[in-house]
Scaffold this motif. Sequence first.
Motif, short mmCIF file in Angstrom:
data_model
loop_
_atom_site.label_atom_id
_atom_site.label_comp_id
_atom_site.label_asym_id
_atom_site.label_seq_id
_atom_site.Cartn_x
_atom_site.Cartn_y
_atom_site.Cartn_z
N SER A 254 0.82 -1.20 0.00
CA SER A 254 0.00 0.00 0.00
C SER A 254 0.87 1.27 0.00
O SER A 254 0.55 2.25 -0.67
CB SER A 254 -0.93 -0.02 1.22
N ASP A 255 1.98 1.22 0.74
CA ASP A 255 2.91 2.36 0.71
C ASP A 255 3.51 2.52 -0.69
O ASP A 255 3.71 3.64 -1.17
CB ASP A 255 4.03 2.16 1.73
N LEU A 256 3.82 1.41 -1.34
CA LEU A 256 4.33 1.50 -2.72
C LEU A 256 3.25 2.09 -3.63
O LEU A 256 3.54 2.93 -4.49
CB LEU A 256 4.75 0.12 -3.24
N ALA A 257 1.99 1.67 -3.44
CA ALA A 257 0.88 2.18 -4.25
C ALA A 257 0.78 3.70 -4.11
O ALA A 257 0.56 4.41 -5.09
CB ALA A 257 -0.43 1.51 -3.84
N ALA A 258 0.97 4.18 -2.86
CA ALA A 258 0.86 5.62 -2.62
C ALA A 258 1.97 6.40 -3.32
O ALA A 258 1.82 7.59 -3.58
CB ALA A 258 0.90 5.90 -1.13
N MET A 259 3.06 5.73 -3.62
CA MET A 259 4.16 6.38 -4.35
C MET A 259 4.02 6.18 -5.86
O MET A 259 4.89 6.60 -6.63
CB MET A 259 5.52 5.82 -3.89
N GLY A 260 2.97 5.49 -6.27
CA GLY A 260 2.78 5.22 -7.71
C GLY A 260 3.76 4.19 -8.23
O GLY A 260 4.09 4.17 -9.43
N ALA A 261 4.24 3.30 -7.36
CA ALA A 261 5.29 2.34 -7.74
C ALA A 261 4.69 0.98 -8.11
O ALA A 261 3.61 0.62 -7.66
CB ALA A 261 6.29 2.17 -6.61
N ILE B 243 -1.19 9.68 -0.59
CA ILE B 243 -0.82 9.00 0.65
C ILE B 243 -1.77 7.83 0.83
O ILE B 243 -2.91 7.89 0.36
CB ILE B 243 -0.91 9.99 1.85
N ASP B 244 -1.32 6.78 1.49
CA ASP B 244 -2.28 5.71 1.79
C ASP B 244 -2.86 5.93 3.18
O ASP B 244 -2.20 6.49 4.07
CB ASP B 244 -1.67 4.32 1.61
N ILE B 245 -4.10 5.53 3.33
CA ILE B 245 -4.82 5.83 4.57
C ILE B 245 -4.61 4.71 5.56
O ILE B 245 -5.30 3.69 5.53
CB ILE B 245 -6.31 6.06 4.28
N GLU C 80 -7.00 2.78 1.56
CA GLU C 80 -7.34 3.47 0.32
C GLU C 80 -6.29 4.56 0.09
O GLU C 80 -5.45 4.80 0.96
CB GLU C 80 -8.74 4.09 0.42
N LEU C 81 -6.32 5.20 -1.07
CA LEU C 81 -5.40 6.30 -1.30
C LEU C 81 -6.14 7.63 -1.24
O LEU C 81 -7.27 7.74 -1.72
CB LEU C 81 -4.73 6.17 -2.68
N ALA C 82 -5.51 8.62 -0.62
CA ALA C 82 -6.01 10.00 -0.66
C ALA C 82 -5.06 10.78 -1.58
O ALA C 82 -3.85 10.75 -1.38
CB ALA C 82 -6.01 10.60 0.74
N CYS C 83 -5.63 11.44 -2.59
CA CYS C 83 -4.81 12.04 -3.64
C CYS C 83 -5.19 13.51 -3.84
O CYS C 83 -6.35 13.88 -3.66
CB CYS C 83 -5.03 11.33 -4.98
N ALA C 84 -4.19 14.30 -4.21
CA ALA C 84 -4.45 15.69 -4.58
C ALA C 84 -4.48 15.77 -6.10
O ALA C 84 -3.49 15.44 -6.77
CB ALA C 84 -3.36 16.60 -4.03
N VAL C 85 -5.63 16.20 -6.65
CA VAL C 85 -5.82 16.21 -8.10
C VAL C 85 -6.34 17.58 -8.53
O VAL C 85 -7.33 18.07 -7.95
CB VAL C 85 -6.83 15.11 -8.52
N LEU D 21 13.42 11.65 1.69
CA LEU D 21 12.25 12.54 1.79
C LEU D 21 11.99 12.96 3.23
O LEU D 21 10.85 13.10 3.67
CB LEU D 21 11.01 11.85 1.20
N GLY D 22 13.09 13.18 3.97
CA GLY D 22 12.97 13.66 5.36
C GLY D 22 12.29 12.67 6.29
O GLY D 22 11.84 13.05 7.37
N LEU D 23 12.22 11.40 5.88
CA LEU D 23 11.50 10.35 6.64
C LEU D 23 10.04 10.74 6.82
O LEU D 23 9.38 10.26 7.75
CB LEU D 23 12.13 10.09 8.01
N ALA D 24 9.52 11.62 5.96
CA ALA D 24 8.18 12.16 6.14
C ALA D 24 7.21 11.66 5.09
O ALA D 24 6.12 12.17 4.97
CB ALA D 24 8.23 13.69 6.12
N ASP D 25 7.62 10.65 4.33
CA ASP D 25 6.72 10.18 3.26
C ASP D 25 6.43 8.70 3.43
O ASP D 25 6.81 8.08 4.41
CB ASP D 25 7.33 10.51 1.88
N ASP D 26 5.72 8.12 2.46
CA ASP D 26 5.33 6.72 2.57
C ASP D 26 6.50 5.78 2.35
O ASP D 26 6.50 4.65 2.84
CB ASP D 26 4.23 6.40 1.54
#
Lengths: 327, 327
Positions: free
Chosen positions: A74-81, A213-215, A272-277, B25-30
């Motif tokens: 899920s953390d990878l998903a939040a980075m788009g990886a 970010i993932d929730i 789930e993911l929270a995204c800024a669009v 990323l400042g340890l502040a990301d996913d």
Amino acid sequence: MSGKGEFGFIRNRLAPLAAGFKGALGLADDAAVLTVRAGRELVITADTLVEGRHFPEGTDPALVARKALRVNLSDLAAMGARPVGYMTSVVWPSSATDTLRNGFADGLASDQEIFDIALIGGDTTSADGPWVISVTAFGEVPAGKAMTRSGAKPGDCLVVSGTIGDAYLGLRIAKKEFSPSAEDRAYLLERLELPVPRLALADALHAHAGAAIDISDGLIADSRHLAVASGLSLEIDLDALPLSDAARRWLGDQDDTQAARLALASFGDDYELACAVPPARVDTFVAELRKAGLGATVVGVFAPGDKVQVFSGGAPVEYGAGGFTHF
Amino acid sequence: MSGKGEFGFIRNRLAPLAAGFKGALGLADDAAVLTVRAGRELVITADTLVEGRHFPEGTDPALVARKALRVNLSDLAAMGARPVGYMTSVVWPSSATDTLRNGFADGLASDQEIFDIALIGGDTTSADGPWVISVTAFGEVPAGKAMTRSGAKPGDCLVVSGTIGDAYLGLRIAKKEFSPSAEDRAYLLERLELPVPRLALADALHAHAGAAIDISDGLIADSRHLAVASGLSLEIDLDALPLSDAARRWLGDQDDTQAARLALASFGDDYELACAVPPARVDTFVAELRKAGLGATVVGVFAPGDKVQVFSGGAPVEYGAGGFTHF
């Protein structure tokens, strides 16, 4: 891979999970070798689950393995990886049985097939203490394209995938505080125990989103992280919260609907993911997620400033810490 | 980096350790982002230390941090890799004090300066149980050049760096089973508590060696891994064991010298490297290690077959499991 006194388990149960990945060296060497393709960067995340804190004693070990893997994916998903592989460091309790160990390996096996990844290394040991599972997961992104928390712009919409609050209700069921129909019970417990990492969003994120970010700590707390990292204000509309049918049925039975919605938005483990669009891209973003079989809902908007506010019926709502407490 | 309820410690003590590494990323990301240079591959290893099993309760937390880091760097050294960064997943005991946490961060800070690496992510949590420290370390090698265990050839010499058995004697001191002079005591305890990963050997390994392993389980057990992985026999000459002056003094006091040598060769935590080097290259290899300030000694030879034998005074010695038992 090391693991003093654990050679049999590593050879018989873990090494087969690494068989498809050449650089894992059969889990028989000092370290793993990972090749990153030209034009790509590696995205790496680590998350630990501890028995008695992140899951109750006696949880099916296959579910524990799968959740440990999935919270990292899920953390990878939040980075788009796109996930590539994972390592797992396990501290078994002294009382660990073959059932626990084999169940754990079975869980990894089923999920690594689903997500097309391989075990590439790790460590096992045992101790007088709770069962500890640390997973480090590796993914790839096009170079310079990792989706971070800090890229939201004023005017961007806050868009969430799927539905929010199901894991909270699953937790209430696990704690015997809520007893819905058998069907809702099964659905909500699965949402708690087997979250689906939103890896399917990667292309849409790269094409349209500025931050994600993932929730894991709760919609409010994690969306707040996006606002803080981006140096912006955020207004969240509690009434826009996307709810599953099961959550909607629960909400219908609550006396204080606003407090109930706040609880759904404040507790974690939704994944789930929270995204800024940007507003001009929201319709396309939502349509692409729908094509991937997933709902997407605008629940807020970013603005200049540094305040995070939650609204319901047009009025601000006191949301407290908005944080996450484990079971 | 996550760590529920640990945000203050992450921000104040761990984030500064990541300040020099942009992709952290400042340890502040996913997750963290790692760029691998063209023509390089990533080498990844994970090792976990558990209080009460891998180090005694009450050990200086800075030493624990440094050893957790160093045993991982030692694995990178065995692969001929140059370290780049590390992640750390920590489960604090419920009783953890600020002294423990700060001491741990201090230890990481001093060692990451020595080894020119940065913290790039991880996870912290706490639980009712022993202190658990998992480190995942990342290094770089030229593509295709990772030094594995399986590359020994018939006729290759088994060469070890430094001296063998000091950590065993350090352990005996820690267990109050051995009480040497103050000077020997300090030297042997440091060898146990602060092993030096043999990263300085990387160039010599790539130039001359076919296989390598770091000695964590004992010279005999780990050299045996080389032989098995390479599909060869191995003869180890116990009389050739390189000993420090302190170990030599201890040996002089033992009634059964052969059993004493066997103990030195059978217990782990030396973190020297055992390497397979073709005979024609041994002199050059040894000379290059000397230039790096490190002794190197031929202690055995690989041959066709599948038997690992230990000799002393020309006669085979029964070496049992040759394994490692923690304190």
